[in-house]
Design a protein around this motif. Structure first.
Motif, PDB file in Angstrom:
ATOM      1  N   PRO A  19       0.802  -1.227   0.000  1.00 11.14           N
ATOM      2  CA  PRO A  19       0.000   0.000   0.000  1.00 11.14           C
ATOM      3  C   PRO A  19       0.833   1.275   0.000  1.00 11.14           C
ATOM      4  O   PRO A  19       0.367   2.319  -0.464  1.00 11.14           O
ATOM      5  N   THR A  20       2.072   1.202   0.509  1.00  9.26           N
ATOM      6  CA  THR A  20       2.922   2.397   0.484  1.00  9.26           C
ATOM      7  C   THR A  20       3.282   2.812  -0.935  1.00  9.26           C
ATOM      8  O   THR A  20       3.694   3.950  -1.167  1.00  9.26           O
ATOM      9  N   PHE A  21       3.112   1.894  -1.901  1.00 10.05           N
ATOM     10  CA  PHE A  21       3.425   2.205  -3.302  1.00 10.05           C
ATOM     11  C   PHE A  21       2.494   3.286  -3.853  1.00 10.05           C
ATOM     12  O   PHE A  21       2.811   3.927  -4.858  1.00 10.05           O
ATOM     13  N   MET A  22       1.360   3.497  -3.209  1.00  7.67           N
ATOM     14  CA  MET A  22       0.417   4.516  -3.693  1.00  7.67           C
ATOM     15  C   MET A  22       0.966   5.929  -3.576  1.00  7.67           C
ATOM     16  O   MET A  22       0.408   6.853  -4.181  1.00  7.67           O
ATOM     17  N   TYR A  23       2.009   6.101  -2.813  1.00  2.14           N
ATOM     18  CA  TYR A  23       2.503   7.447  -2.511  1.00  2.14           C
ATOM     19  C   TYR A  23       3.878   7.632  -3.145  1.00  2.14           C
ATOM     20  O   TYR A  23       4.801   6.854  -2.913  1.00  2.14           O
ATOM     21  N   LYS A  24       3.989   8.684  -3.917  1.00  4.05           N
ATOM     22  CA  LYS A  24       5.197   8.874  -4.731  1.00  4.05           C
ATOM     23  C   LYS A  24       6.442   9.020  -3.878  1.00  4.05           C
ATOM     24  O   LYS A  24       7.520   8.553  -4.233  1.00  4.05           O
ATOM     25  N   GLU A  40       3.271   4.821 -13.552  1.00  6.28           N
ATOM     26  CA  GLU A  40       2.417   5.956 -13.914  1.00  6.28           C
ATOM     27  C   GLU A  40       2.443   6.195 -15.423  1.00  6.28           C
ATOM     28  O   GLU A  40       1.396   6.381 -16.060  1.00  6.28           O
ATOM     29  N   LYS A  41       3.629   6.154 -16.012  1.00  5.89           N
ATOM     30  CA  LYS A  41       3.751   6.332 -17.466  1.00  5.89           C
ATOM     31  C   LYS A  41       3.107   5.163 -18.216  1.00  5.89           C
ATOM     32  O   LYS A  41       2.492   5.350 -19.267  1.00  5.89           O
ATOM     33  N   PRO A 149      -1.401  -0.792  -7.635  1.00  7.61           N
ATOM     34  CA  PRO A 149      -0.614  -0.330  -8.782  1.00  7.61           C
ATOM     35  C   PRO A 149      -1.459   0.356  -9.848  1.00  7.61           C
ATOM     36  O   PRO A 149      -0.974   1.254 -10.552  1.00  7.61           O
ATOM     37  N   SER A 150      -2.725  -0.046  -9.965  1.00  7.26           N
ATOM     38  CA  SER A 150      -3.607   0.613 -10.939  1.00  7.26           C
ATOM     39  C   SER A 150      -3.898   2.051 -10.534  1.00  7.26           C
ATOM     40  O   SER A 150      -4.107   2.917 -11.389  1.00  7.26           O
ATOM     41  N   LYS A 151      -3.917   2.304  -9.234  1.00  6.90           N
ATOM     42  CA  LYS A 151      -4.084   3.680  -8.761  1.00  6.90           C
ATOM     43  C   LYS A 151      -2.843   4.498  -9.098  1.00  6.90           C
ATOM     44  O   LYS A 151      -2.938   5.662  -9.492  1.00  6.90           O
ATOM     45  N   GLY A 221       2.575  -9.373  -9.705  1.00 10.60           N
ATOM     46  CA  GLY A 221       3.324 -10.031  -8.650  1.00 10.60           C
ATOM     47  C   GLY A 221       4.474  -9.145  -8.221  1.00 10.60           C
ATOM     48  O   GLY A 221       4.326  -7.937  -8.066  1.00 10.60           O
ATOM     49  N   MET A 222       5.642  -9.721  -8.044  1.00  8.12           N
ATOM     50  CA  MET A 222       6.890  -8.986  -7.838  1.00  8.12           C
ATOM     51  C   MET A 222       7.998  -9.819  -8.460  1.00  8.12           C
ATOM     52  O   MET A 222       7.983 -11.043  -8.350  1.00  8.12           O
ATOM     53  N   SER A 223       8.970  -9.168  -9.094  1.00  5.67           N
ATOM     54  CA  SER A 223      10.065  -9.967  -9.645  1.00  5.67           C
ATOM     55  C   SER A 223      10.900 -10.565  -8.522  1.00  5.67           C
ATOM     56  O   SER A 223      11.469 -11.646  -8.674  1.00  5.67           O
ATOM     57  N   VAL A 224      10.967  -9.906  -7.388  1.00  2.30           N
ATOM     58  CA  VAL A 224      11.544 -10.474  -6.161  1.00  2.30           C
ATOM     59  C   VAL A 224      10.669 -10.016  -4.997  1.00  2.30           C
ATOM     60  O   VAL A 224      10.305  -8.843  -4.927  1.00  2.30           O
ATOM     61  N   HIS A 225      10.333 -10.936  -4.099  1.00  2.00           N
ATOM     62  CA  HIS A 225       9.383 -10.598  -3.034  1.00  2.00           C
ATOM     63  C   HIS A 225       9.743 -11.360  -1.771  1.00  2.00           C
ATOM     64  O   HIS A 225       9.205 -12.423  -1.491  1.00  2.00           O
TER      65      HIS A 225
END
Length: 332
Positions: A19-24, A40-41, A149-151, A221-225
């Motif tokens: 969820p922290t990914f939502m914030y730049k 975003e791009k 990520p869609s947000k 997913g994630m390439s590494v998680h």
């Protein structure tokens, strides 16, 4: 060409973060700015260039539990409540959000992502059932592997409600247990090779059908998680070498595939080899995705979905602490 017109669409894998990914700018995930900018791009390209009829997302966060061999031939489509009461196949019905993350600040659970699906799209994906896979609808919202990520990609920002690209989520398969433990989600208790094979044989063909129907597919997913050491490496300001090595391993595998001209047989063999106990690379897989393989399975699905003459292309990647932020185009 408008989004409503059917044309063969593309498939992508993206790393969705938390969820922290939502914030730049996030003090919780230092360095996430760069993947934020790229996603975003990417969202802008989806809206302005690709213009799909709908977006179908397979997220690492929807993996049913194993219930015998029959469960390896069944996937689900997330359906809003009371869908059976909808008469108009094209009516846009809001997707509910699942806040499937824990111990984060309260404001993150108040975030919204406006998206819609239609009965017609859900019924169409169900119609793709065949002798290899049965697709069923089940009442469910979309999880954070879809909407977070869609947000970031601003796929909830349009000039009008009529411009919205519909969203639908499709499940993965379970992990096949190896008999060594009760929780088959754990690497040590999962039959990884057979689980990989099942996803390639069962879900990958479904992806191609969705593309041919005009649906853009995102494998999330994630390439590494490796969250098991995430807090520790942040506190110690360490960047484990295995993260970079695993990203490089995937990079080398997909680049070698472009040279082999063997219709991806070596590519699939090398991906399956990651799950073999006698593989030199199994330790890297466990280090990169411990304790579960769910965030790697969307990539495995992508490996199975590419056609002859098409390839996987790495569009972006970055290593941050125990996370890898790979974004790939799957096919042409």
């Amino acid at each position: 060409m408008s989004a409503s017109e059917s044309k063969k669409q593309k498939t992508f894998f993206w790393s969705h973060g938390g969820p922290t990914f939502m914030y730049k700018t996030s003090k919780d995930v230092p360095g996430a700015n760069t993947p934020y900018n790229y996603v975003e791009k990417f969202g802008h390209r989806v809206k302005s260039e690709f213009k799909p009829k709908y977006i179908a997302v397979i997220s690492a966060h929807w993996q049913p539990r194993y219930a015998g061999p029959e469960s390896m031939k069944k996937v689900y489509v997330a359906s809003p409540k009371n869908l059976d009461q909808v008469i108009d196949n094209d009516e846009k019905i809001p997707n509910d959000l699942i806040y499937d993350f824990y111990n984060f600040p309260k404001y993150m659970y108040e975030e919204k992502f406006e998206s819609y699906v239609t009965k017609g799209i859900i019924d169409k994906i169900i119609s793709f059932s065949d002798e290899n896979v049965t697709v069923e609808k089940t009442e469910r919202g979309i999880d954070h592997g879809v909407w977070v990520p869609s947000k970031v990609a601003k796929l909830d920002v349009y000039d009008s409600k009529e411009d919205f690209i519909p969203f639908v989520q499709v499940s993965m398969l379970p992990n096949i247990p190896n008999g060594n433990g009760e929780d088959e989600r754990l690497n040590e208790n999962a039959n990884i090779v057979d689980t990989f094979k099942a996803h390639i044989q069962t879900i990958s063909p479904l992806i191609r059908k969705i593309n041919e129907d005009g649906g853009l597919v995102i494998l999330s997913g994630m390439s590494v998680h490796n969250l098991s050491i995430f807090k520790k490496v942040i506190s110690e300001q360490k960047h484990p070498e295995f993260v970079k090595r695993f990203n490089e391993l995937l990079r080398n595998i997909i680049e070698e595939d472009k040279k082999s001209k063997d219709n991806h047989s070596a590519l699939r063999a090398k991906i399956l080899d990651l799950g073999k106990e006698n593989s030199d690379n199994i330790k890297k897989l466990f280090e990169a995705h411990s304790p579960e393989i769910d965030h790697f399975l969307p990539f495995v699905i992508g490996v199975g979905s590419i056609s002859e003459g098409e390839y996987i292309t790495e569009l972006f990647n970055a290593e941050e602490y125990s996370l890898g932020w790979g974004l790939y185009q799957v096919g042409s």
